[in-house]
Design an enzyme around this catalytic site. Structure first.
Site, mmCIF file in Angstrom:
data_model
loop_
_atom_site.group_PDB
_atom_site.id
_atom_site.type_symbol
_atom_site.label_atom_id
_atom_site.label_comp_id
_atom_site.label_asym_id
_atom_site.label_seq_id
_atom_site.Cartn_x
_atom_site.Cartn_y
_atom_site.Cartn_z
ATOM 1 N N GLU A 199 44.628 30.188 -19.424
ATOM 2 C CA GLU A 199 45.588 29.092 -19.692
ATOM 3 C C GLU A 199 47.023 29.231 -19.010
ATOM 4 O OE1 GLU A 199 46.557 25.592 -23.042
ATOM 5 O OE2 GLU A 199 46.589 27.536 -23.574
ATOM 6 N N GLU A 217 44.687 24.169 -34.162
ATOM 7 C CA GLU A 217 44.700 23.429 -32.765
ATOM 8 C C GLU A 217 45.117 24.322 -31.606
ATOM 9 O OE1 GLU A 217 45.029 21.702 -29.541
ATOM 10 O OE2 GLU A 217 46.761 20.568 -30.445
ATOM 11 N N LEU A 218 44.378 25.065 -30.878
ATOM 12 C CA LEU A 218 44.835 25.864 -29.898
ATOM 13 C C LEU A 218 44.965 25.641 -28.303
ATOM 14 C CD1 LEU A 218 43.088 28.880 -31.629
ATOM 15 C CD2 LEU A 218 45.293 27.832 -32.180
ATOM 16 N N CYS A 248 47.903 21.254 -24.028
ATOM 17 C CA CYS A 248 46.689 22.080 -24.377
ATOM 18 C C CYS A 248 45.490 21.082 -23.759
ATOM 19 C CB CYS A 248 46.548 22.084 -25.863
ATOM 20 S SG CYS A 248 46.723 20.767 -26.793
ATOM 21 N N LYS A 305 58.070 24.932 -39.457
ATOM 22 C CA LYS A 305 58.874 25.893 -38.282
ATOM 23 C C LYS A 305 58.542 25.247 -36.946
ATOM 24 C CE LYS A 305 57.491 29.595 -36.294
ATOM 25 N NZ LYS A 305 58.547 29.424 -34.899
#
Length: 487
Positions: free
Chosen positions: A379, A247-248, A281, A173
């Site tokens: 962030e 994986e943030l 990130c 996606k």
């Protein structure tokens, strides 16, 4: 006006509905993107499931899978200019970065092509003399891969590459913010010779992600994005008990000691926070600098930040392009205003750039007297650096670890023993010493805490797309003496 299609079961399909994609440099519509429906999600997952069980993929040797991945890598390299152009147009990432990054993406597929026939099982020295026991590593099944718009060809490569090397099939996606390069990637993949259904590419919003991650035929979810979305994914995976790799985000400390090479550290910090317009990130968004060099360091950093060339992302002279969306620009401005109200001091920047597009000034906030400012904990995903000073090594460690995130960190010092102490003490999945933002297909990356779990890149990533099967083979021809005694 360009039109894009979904890629499902080896065919390019129009969607029942479309949505506009904006050019971040102008804010105007430049393309129509397909909007997936729940039926599209089901069609894509069913295609991946059929492909996973079909003989032409399920019985394909690992060496053959590796050869197909090599073909894909070569096609990516050949089509890199087109992919770079689309990524720049749809996301605002500057052409200098997309061109270099996509050329390197091919190497990630080459790495996993070479690894495909090196995913090994093991023989166990079992404690029973009439048994041979070994472990087989088998593909985990259908993988749902969900990537954000930033660095999406790279972030999909570290999912698709190891998943296909291990023998899985994938439904990808693409983000609804800038999906063009992934939909174009599907056209390149289609030429590589894989059986139909091995990879499917769709796009759409959160409802599409929810339908995909909770689908009963999905065995693993590989996600890159923010913690809030990750929480939804974990809840969705309760429906199918899929494993997850997440994986943030990050709020990475960039620590500079008094003995550091200042010019080198300043250059790395400029790249670490302003490259990709801060939309990474692993951005080094918290500068933790020794008090004795703070003024000198900030003066040079301010000078460099104000020299950054802001311009059209398709201009090779541009160093900082627009933010991807108007939403990000507004979020950055709101966080800056809140932080200033909390006592942070503006060193430079702090405002959107006047004119068309979603441009924002490279910004530096001194939070040394405002340790609770939101800019130190949130962030931004934009070109905003927060600065704090320290006096002692332990204070630097405490500041670095004062975050719920734990993805990346940078450390600049010439003291080797100090570097080793800091490496052990910093709670982050990556520690760069006297460098920043270096990546390689050989080296895994990932984080702790709100930065997620699991690793991408390297051998471990391929193993994460496998499951263990234990095989027991009795070597004796004698009858089993007692059927009611466990052996």
């Amino acid at each position: 006006m360009q039109q894009f299609q979904h890629y499902i079961d080896g065919s390019f399909l129009n969607a029942a509905a479309q949505f506009d994609s904006l050019d971040p440099a102008s804010g105007s519509v430049w393309a129509k993107m397909p909007q997936a429906t729940p039926e599209d999600v089901t069609a894509a997952v069913d295609a991946a499931d059929r492909a996973f069980n079909a003989p032409d993929w399920a019985q394909m040797t690992a060496s053959h899978r590796g050869k197909l991945l090599h073909v894909l890598a070569d096609l990516i390299a050949e089509n890199a200019p087109r992919l770079a152009e689309l990524e720049t147009r749809d996301t605002g990432k500057i052409i200098r970065e997309t061109s270099a990054q996509i050329a390197y993406v091919a190497d990630f597929y080459r790495y996993y092509a070479g690894l495909a026939d090196k995913i090994e099982g093991a023989h166990l020295p079992i404690d029973k003399p009439d048994m041979e026991v070994w472990l087989r590593r088998e593909p985990i099944g259908v993988v749902a891969a969900i990537v954000p718009w930033n660095s999406q060809l790279f972030l999909s490569a570290v999912k698709i590459g190891p998943a296909l090397a291990a023998g899985c099939t994938v439904v990808l996606k693409a983000s609804e913010d800038g999906p063009a390069p992934m939909l174009e990637f599907a056209r390149i993949f289609d030429q590589a010779g894989f059986p139909k259904g091995v990879l499917n590419v769709i796009t759409g919003g959160p409802d599409v992600g929810a339908a995909l991650t909770s689908h009963p035929k999905v065995a693993h979810v590989a996600f890159t994005g923010g913690p809030d979305t990750a929480r939804h994914i974990v809840r969705n995976s309760a429906e199918n008990l899929a494993s997850t790799s997440l994986e943030l985000g990050g709020k990475s400390p960039f620590i500079v000691f008094e003995d550091a090479d200042i010019e080198s550290a300043v250059n790395a910090q400029v790249s670490g926070i302003f490259a990709a317009t801060g939309q990474s990130c692993v951005s080094g968004s918290r500068l933790v600098v020794h008090a004795s060099i703070k003024d000198q360091f900030l003066a040079r950093l301010k000078e460099k930040a104000e020299e950054v060339v802001i311009g059209a992302p398709d201009d090779m002279q541009t160093e900082v392009g627009p933010l991807c969306t108007e939403r990000q620009r507004d979020t950055a401005l709101d966080l800056i205003e809140r932080s200033l109200a909390q006592g942070a001091k503006l060193i430079t920047g702090g405002q959107p750039v006047e004119g068309e597009g979603f441009y924002f000034q490279p910004t530096i906030l001194d939070c040394s007297e405002a340790r609770n400012a939101d800019s130190l904990s949130h962030e931004f995903f934009g070109p905003v650096l927060s600065v704090v000073s320290f006096e002692t090594e332990q204070e630097a460690i405490d500041i670095a670890n004062d975050t719920a995130f734990g993805l990346a960190s940078g450390l600049f010092t010439k003291n080797l023993t100090r570097a080793h102490r800091m490496i052990r003490a910093i709670r982050a999945g990556i520690v760069w010493v006297n460098t920043y933002r270096a990546v390689s297909p050989i080296a895994p990356f990932g984080g702790h805490g709100l930065s997620g779990h699991g690793r991408e890149g390297g051998l471990q990533a391929a193993l994460d797309y496998t499951k263990i099967k234990t095989v027991w083979l009795r070597t004796s021809d004698d009858p089993i003496p007692n059927p009611f005694v466990m052996r």
